[in-house]
Write a protein that holds these residues in place. Structure first.
Motif, PDB file in Angstrom:
ATOM      1  N   TRP A  42       0.830  -1.210   0.000  1.00  0.00           N
ATOM      2  CA  TRP A  42       0.000   0.000   0.000  1.00  0.00           C
ATOM      3  C   TRP A  42       0.861   1.256   0.000  1.00  0.00           C
ATOM      4  O   TRP A  42       0.622   2.181  -0.765  1.00  0.00           O
ATOM      5  CB  TRP A  42      -0.907  -0.012   1.233  1.00  0.00           C
ATOM      6  N   ARG A  43       1.873   1.269   0.864  1.00  0.00           N
ATOM      7  CA  ARG A  43       2.703   2.477   1.002  1.00  0.00           C
ATOM      8  C   ARG A  43       3.594   2.698  -0.209  1.00  0.00           C
ATOM      9  O   ARG A  43       4.022   3.822  -0.472  1.00  0.00           O
ATOM     10  CB  ARG A  43       3.543   2.384   2.275  1.00  0.00           C
ATOM     11  N   ALA A  44       3.863   1.641  -0.966  1.00  0.00           N
ATOM     12  CA  ALA A  44       4.657   1.796  -2.188  1.00  0.00           C
ATOM     13  C   ALA A  44       3.809   2.229  -3.377  1.00  0.00           C
ATOM     14  O   ALA A  44       4.337   2.818  -4.326  1.00  0.00           O
ATOM     15  CB  ALA A  44       5.367   0.473  -2.517  1.00  0.00           C
ATOM     16  N   ASN A  45       2.511   1.958  -3.333  1.00  0.00           N
ATOM     17  CA  ASN A  45       1.668   2.210  -4.507  1.00  0.00           C
ATOM     18  C   ASN A  45       0.582   3.262  -4.304  1.00  0.00           C
ATOM     19  O   ASN A  45       0.326   4.061  -5.204  1.00  0.00           O
ATOM     20  CB  ASN A  45       1.002   0.899  -4.948  1.00  0.00           C
ATOM     21  N   LEU A  46      -0.053   3.272  -3.133  1.00  0.00           N
ATOM     22  CA  LEU A  46      -1.173   4.193  -2.944  1.00  0.00           C
ATOM     23  C   LEU A  46      -0.768   5.670  -3.011  1.00  0.00           C
ATOM     24  O   LEU A  46      -1.473   6.471  -3.634  1.00  0.00           O
ATOM     25  CB  LEU A  46      -1.879   3.891  -1.629  1.00  0.00           C
ATOM     26  N   LEU A  49      -0.583   6.503  -6.579  1.00  0.00           N
ATOM     27  CA  LEU A  49      -1.922   6.565  -7.162  1.00  0.00           C
ATOM     28  C   LEU A  49      -2.635   7.851  -6.768  1.00  0.00           C
ATOM     29  O   LEU A  49      -3.302   8.487  -7.597  1.00  0.00           O
ATOM     30  CB  LEU A  49      -2.747   5.356  -6.716  1.00  0.00           C
ATOM     31  N   LEU A  50      -2.502   8.258  -5.504  1.00  0.00           N
ATOM     32  CA  LEU A  50      -3.119   9.502  -5.059  1.00  0.00           C
ATOM     33  C   LEU A  50      -2.566  10.692  -5.844  1.00  0.00           C
ATOM     34  O   LEU A  50      -3.312  11.607  -6.225  1.00  0.00           O
ATOM     35  CB  LEU A  50      -2.870   9.708  -3.560  1.00  0.00           C
ATOM     36  N   GLU A  51      -1.276  10.670  -6.096  1.00  0.00           N
ATOM     37  CA  GLU A  51      -0.664  11.764  -6.855  1.00  0.00           C
ATOM     38  C   GLU A  51      -1.178  11.781  -8.294  1.00  0.00           C
ATOM     39  O   GLU A  51      -1.449  12.844  -8.864  1.00  0.00           O
ATOM     40  CB  GLU A  51       0.859  11.602  -6.817  1.00  0.00           C
ATOM     41  N   LYS A  52      -1.357  10.597  -8.889  1.00  0.00           N
ATOM     42  CA  LYS A  52      -1.885  10.537 -10.255  1.00  0.00           C
ATOM     43  C   LYS A  52      -3.361  10.930 -10.282  1.00  0.00           C
ATOM     44  O   LYS A  52      -3.821  11.568 -11.238  1.00  0.00           O
ATOM     45  CB  LYS A  52      -1.684   9.130 -10.829  1.00  0.00           C
ATOM     46  N   GLY A  63     -17.143  25.837  -5.881  1.00  0.00           N
ATOM     47  CA  GLY A  63     -17.823  26.165  -4.635  1.00  0.00           C
ATOM     48  C   GLY A  63     -18.621  25.024  -4.042  1.00  0.00           C
ATOM     49  O   GLY A  63     -19.077  25.115  -2.899  1.00  0.00           O
ATOM     50  N   SER A  64     -18.804  23.933  -4.817  1.00  0.00           N
ATOM     51  CA  SER A  64     -19.652  22.826  -4.346  1.00  0.00           C
ATOM     52  C   SER A  64     -18.860  21.636  -3.834  1.00  0.00           C
ATOM     53  O   SER A  64     -19.442  20.630  -3.442  1.00  0.00           O
ATOM     54  CB  SER A  64     -20.556  22.357  -5.496  1.00  0.00           C
ATOM     55  N   MET A  65     -17.529  21.743  -3.801  1.00  0.00           N
ATOM     56  CA  MET A  65     -16.698  20.588  -3.458  1.00  0.00           C
ATOM     57  C   MET A  65     -16.502  20.487  -1.943  1.00  0.00           C
ATOM     58  O   MET A  65     -15.917  21.373  -1.326  1.00  0.00           O
ATOM     59  CB  MET A  65     -15.341  20.685  -4.159  1.00  0.00           C
ATOM     60  N   ARG A  66     -17.000  19.376  -1.379  1.00  0.00           N
ATOM     61  CA  ARG A  66     -16.807  19.115   0.039  1.00  0.00           C
ATOM     62  C   ARG A  66     -15.652  18.146   0.266  1.00  0.00           C
ATOM     63  O   ARG A  66     -14.974  18.198   1.297  1.00  0.00           O
ATOM     64  CB  ARG A  66     -18.102  18.542   0.622  1.00  0.00           C
ATOM     65  N   HIS A  67     -15.440  17.234  -0.679  1.00  0.00           N
ATOM     66  CA  HIS A  67     -14.369  16.240  -0.573  1.00  0.00           C
ATOM     67  C   HIS A  67     -13.417  16.416  -1.743  1.00  0.00           C
ATOM     68  O   HIS A  67     -13.836  16.734  -2.871  1.00  0.00           O
ATOM     69  CB  HIS A  67     -14.930  14.818  -0.600  1.00  0.00           C
ATOM     70  N   LYS A  68     -12.134  16.193  -1.499  1.00  0.00           N
ATOM     71  CA  LYS A  68     -11.156  16.226  -2.580  1.00  0.00           C
ATOM     72  C   LYS A  68     -11.411  15.093  -3.567  1.00  0.00           C
ATOM     73  O   LYS A  68     -11.897  14.018  -3.192  1.00  0.00           O
ATOM     74  CB  LYS A  68      -9.738  16.093  -2.023  1.00  0.00           C
ATOM     75  N   LEU A  69     -11.049  15.338  -4.817  1.00  0.00           N
ATOM     76  CA  LEU A  69     -11.208  14.306  -5.842  1.00  0.00           C
ATOM     77  C   LEU A  69     -10.413  13.054  -5.482  1.00  0.00           C
ATOM     78  O   LEU A  69     -10.881  11.930  -5.678  1.00  0.00           O
ATOM     79  CB  LEU A  69     -10.773  14.863  -7.196  1.00  0.00           C
ATOM     80  N   THR A  70      -9.203  13.233  -4.930  1.00  0.00           N
ATOM     81  CA  THR A  70      -8.380  12.069  -4.563  1.00  0.00           C
ATOM     82  C   THR A  70      -9.052  11.233  -3.474  1.00  0.00           C
ATOM     83  O   THR A  70      -8.948  10.003  -3.472  1.00  0.00           O
ATOM     84  CB  THR A  70      -6.998  12.531  -4.078  1.00  0.00           C
ATOM     85  N   VAL A  71      -9.743  11.876  -2.544  1.00  0.00           N
ATOM     86  CA  VAL A  71     -10.437  11.147  -1.479  1.00  0.00           C
ATOM     87  C   VAL A  71     -11.573  10.314  -2.058  1.00  0.00           C
ATOM     88  O   VAL A  71     -11.751   9.140  -1.712  1.00  0.00           O
ATOM     89  CB  VAL A  71     -10.969  12.127  -0.414  1.00  0.00           C
ATOM     90  N   LEU A  72     -12.349  10.896  -2.976  1.00  0.00           N
ATOM     91  CA  LEU A  72     -13.467  10.179  -3.578  1.00  0.00           C
ATOM     92  C   LEU A  72     -12.990   8.955  -4.356  1.00  0.00           C
ATOM     93  O   LEU A  72     -13.544   7.862  -4.237  1.00  0.00           O
ATOM     94  CB  LEU A  72     -14.245  11.119  -4.497  1.00  0.00           C
ATOM     95  N   LEU A  73     -11.937   9.129  -5.149  1.00  0.00           N
ATOM     96  CA  LEU A  73     -11.439   8.011  -5.952  1.00  0.00           C
ATOM     97  C   LEU A  73     -10.789   6.948  -5.073  1.00  0.00           C
ATOM     98  O   LEU A  73     -10.875   5.747  -5.372  1.00  0.00           O
ATOM     99  CB  LEU A  73     -10.445   8.526  -6.994  1.00  0.00           C
ATOM    100  N   THR A  74     -10.161   7.363  -3.983  1.00  0.00           N
ATOM    101  CA  THR A  74      -9.542   6.385  -3.076  1.00  0.00           C
ATOM    102  C   THR A  74     -10.598   5.538  -2.384  1.00  0.00           C
ATOM    103  O   THR A  74     -10.426   4.326  -2.208  1.00  0.00           O
ATOM    104  CB  THR A  74      -8.664   7.101  -2.040  1.00  0.00           C
ATOM    105  N   PHE A  75     -11.708   6.143  -1.983  1.00  0.00           N
ATOM    106  CA  PHE A  75     -12.775   5.359  -1.361  1.00  0.00           C
ATOM    107  C   PHE A  75     -13.400   4.388  -2.369  1.00  0.00           C
ATOM    108  O   PHE A  75     -13.778   3.269  -2.014  1.00  0.00           O
ATOM    109  CB  PHE A  75     -13.834   6.282  -0.761  1.00  0.00           C
TER     110      PHE A  75
END
Length: 472
Positions: A42-46, A49-52, A63-75
């Protein structure tokens, strides 16, 4: 324990025994060791992936964003890593405080807990090509780091190709869906062509997916539709574009044993070994049998696992086919055959195989090309069955929006890839042989969800530099 294949890492059957733990302390030690083996992957790849993910343009209003795009895709990614069956189940389990607190210790970048409906709305707007590029770059990094070098056969990476139905409904749920009529009943389906890396060890790595889809403006119910062969041609072109310098060998079933497909492989500088059924290319079969009678020394006996094999081959066969109305084309191809016998439950059994090859066959390469490459075409069938029935919910409609459906599919492949890398580390192979692939994933998920490891132990694991030794 018997193996599925002489080089396979996975046993055909799992041990039939009771739990080996003498007490809860033994189970706790085992679970902590399993988590310590998963975390380096996980620590070598995630983080990469988050950066990509962060480079993907966010289609939402600022103005409508409550969560970062990286957080949504990670979940969305964790839905498949932990093999949840639906968005509802992921909502319940991934938002549990026990899991959430542990995850924040490892990845502080994940700073909020989104709802899966929010994730789905995002995936309806993201271009699938952008998520596919994340997948391609991830595979390229593994290739650059030589983590997949053990999969090479004859200095080529083996790419298996096959198609399967993904979603089918009795109403027109998407204008791009293929439609099929049986009697008075019409069904509307999504059909996907998959390309995966396969290796002699039984390892499969998802690569690319090509969806068969009708033009967006197509309204006629039974106009000429997209099909598997058309999709395969697009897939091969995209595969070569994504990996322009990689030595590739295509292995596929008898549907692809035709002149246009073999010509395209030659044009794209791809080697191939394609199954040749008895009812395909009758002229090639006739010439191969004639050459076989003349060249009696073109045979080889080989002992493979519990099977005795008798190989034969016929080289430099002229295959002529119609490329377009009024024009014909000629290809030089080669045919390999194998008759193998074995004993099962006291009964003698026999099987016959044949392939069409892009390269001449010799005593030096016949075993590698047939046993270590062509025979592993079947691995893509097992890969599809795994994704359908062993936790990845290949056929589940995470969304009936065409764009979101494709994006969920791509994230599913990313989650499957991370699990493959995790389960094939040397530190976890013993647990895989004990519990199987699916059982080990369940074991890891329970360890995360029921706090079998405390915060101090987790932080101690995170301080160490990730060291990963692959088992293949």
């Amino acid at each position: 324990m018997a193996l599925r294949h002489p080089e396979s890492l996975h046993p055909a059957t799992l041990p039939n025994c009771k739990c080996a733990y003498a007490g809860s302390a033994g189970e706790e030690t085992e679970r902590q060791a399993a988590l310590a083996a998963q975390l380096p992957v996980w620590r070598a790849n995630l983080p990469i992936l988050l950066e990509k993910f962060s480079r993907i343009p966010d289609p939402r209003r600022p103005g409508s964003m409550r969560h970062k795009l990286t957080v949504l895709l990670t979940f969305a990614l964790f839905l498949f890593i932990f093999a949840y069956s639906s968005r509802r189940e992921a909502n319940r389990e991934l938002t549990r405080p026990t899991f959430w607190e542990l995850l924040r210790e490892v990845f502080p970048e994940i700073e909020s807990i989104p709802h899966m409906d929010t994730v789905n709305r995002l995936l309806e707007k993201i271009d699938p090509d952008q998520l596919e590029e994340v997948m391609v770059q991830t595979i390229k990094r593994l290739l650059r780091n030589r983590q997949l070098q053990a999969l090479l056969v004859e200095k080529h990476y083996i790419v298996a190709i096959d198609g399967t139905q993904k979603i089918a409904r009795r109403w027109p749920w998407a204008k791009e869906a293929l439609h099929r009529q049986r009697g008075e009943e019409v069904s509307y389906a999504a059909y996907a062509l998959e390309a995966v890396l396969v290796g002699p060890q039984g390892v499969t790595i998802p690569l690319l997916t090509e969806f068969c889809e009708n033009p967006a403006g197509e309204q006629a119910l039974f106009a000429k539709q997209d099909c598997e062969l058309k999709g395969c041609k697009r897939l091969l072109v995209r595969l070569r574009k994504a990996f322009p310098k990689l030595r590739l060998m295509v292995v596929a079933d008898g549907l692809y044993a035709n002149g246009p497909m073999m010509t395209l492989c030659r044009q794209l500088h791809m080697d191939f070994m394609i199954i040749l059924p008895r009812d395909r290319l009758p002229g090639v079969w006739e010439e191969a049998q004639a050459i076989r009678k003349l060249e009696k020394d073109q045979t080889l006996k080989y002992h493979w696992g519990n099977r005795e094999q008798n190989f034969w081959w016929a080289n430099h066969i002229d295959y002529e086919f119609r490329e377009a109305p009024g024009s014909r084309r000629r290809l030089k191809i080669h045919v390999a055959g194998c008759t193998e016998t074995w004993e099962e439950n006291g009964e003698k059994k026999e099987a016959h195989w044949a392939w069409v090859s892009s390269r001449p066959l010799t005593k030096q390469n016949i075993v590698a090309r047939c046993n270590r490459a062509a025979r592993h075409r079947w691995d893509i069938e097992e890969n599809i069955l795994t994704e359908k029935h062993q936790g990845y919910q290949y056929e589940h409609a995470f969304s009936l929006n065409w764009t979101a459906m494709k994006n969920w599919h791509l994230i599913m492949h990313l989650g499957h890839l991370l699990n493959i890398l995790t389960l094939h580390t040397e530190a976890l192979m013993g647990k895989v042989r004990e519990l199987g692939l699916r059982g080990t994933l369940k074991f890891l998920r329970e360890t995360w969800m029921h706090r079998w490891i405390n915060r101090d132990q987790l932080l101690a694991l995170c301080i160490k530099a990730p060291r990963i030794r692959m088992a293949f």
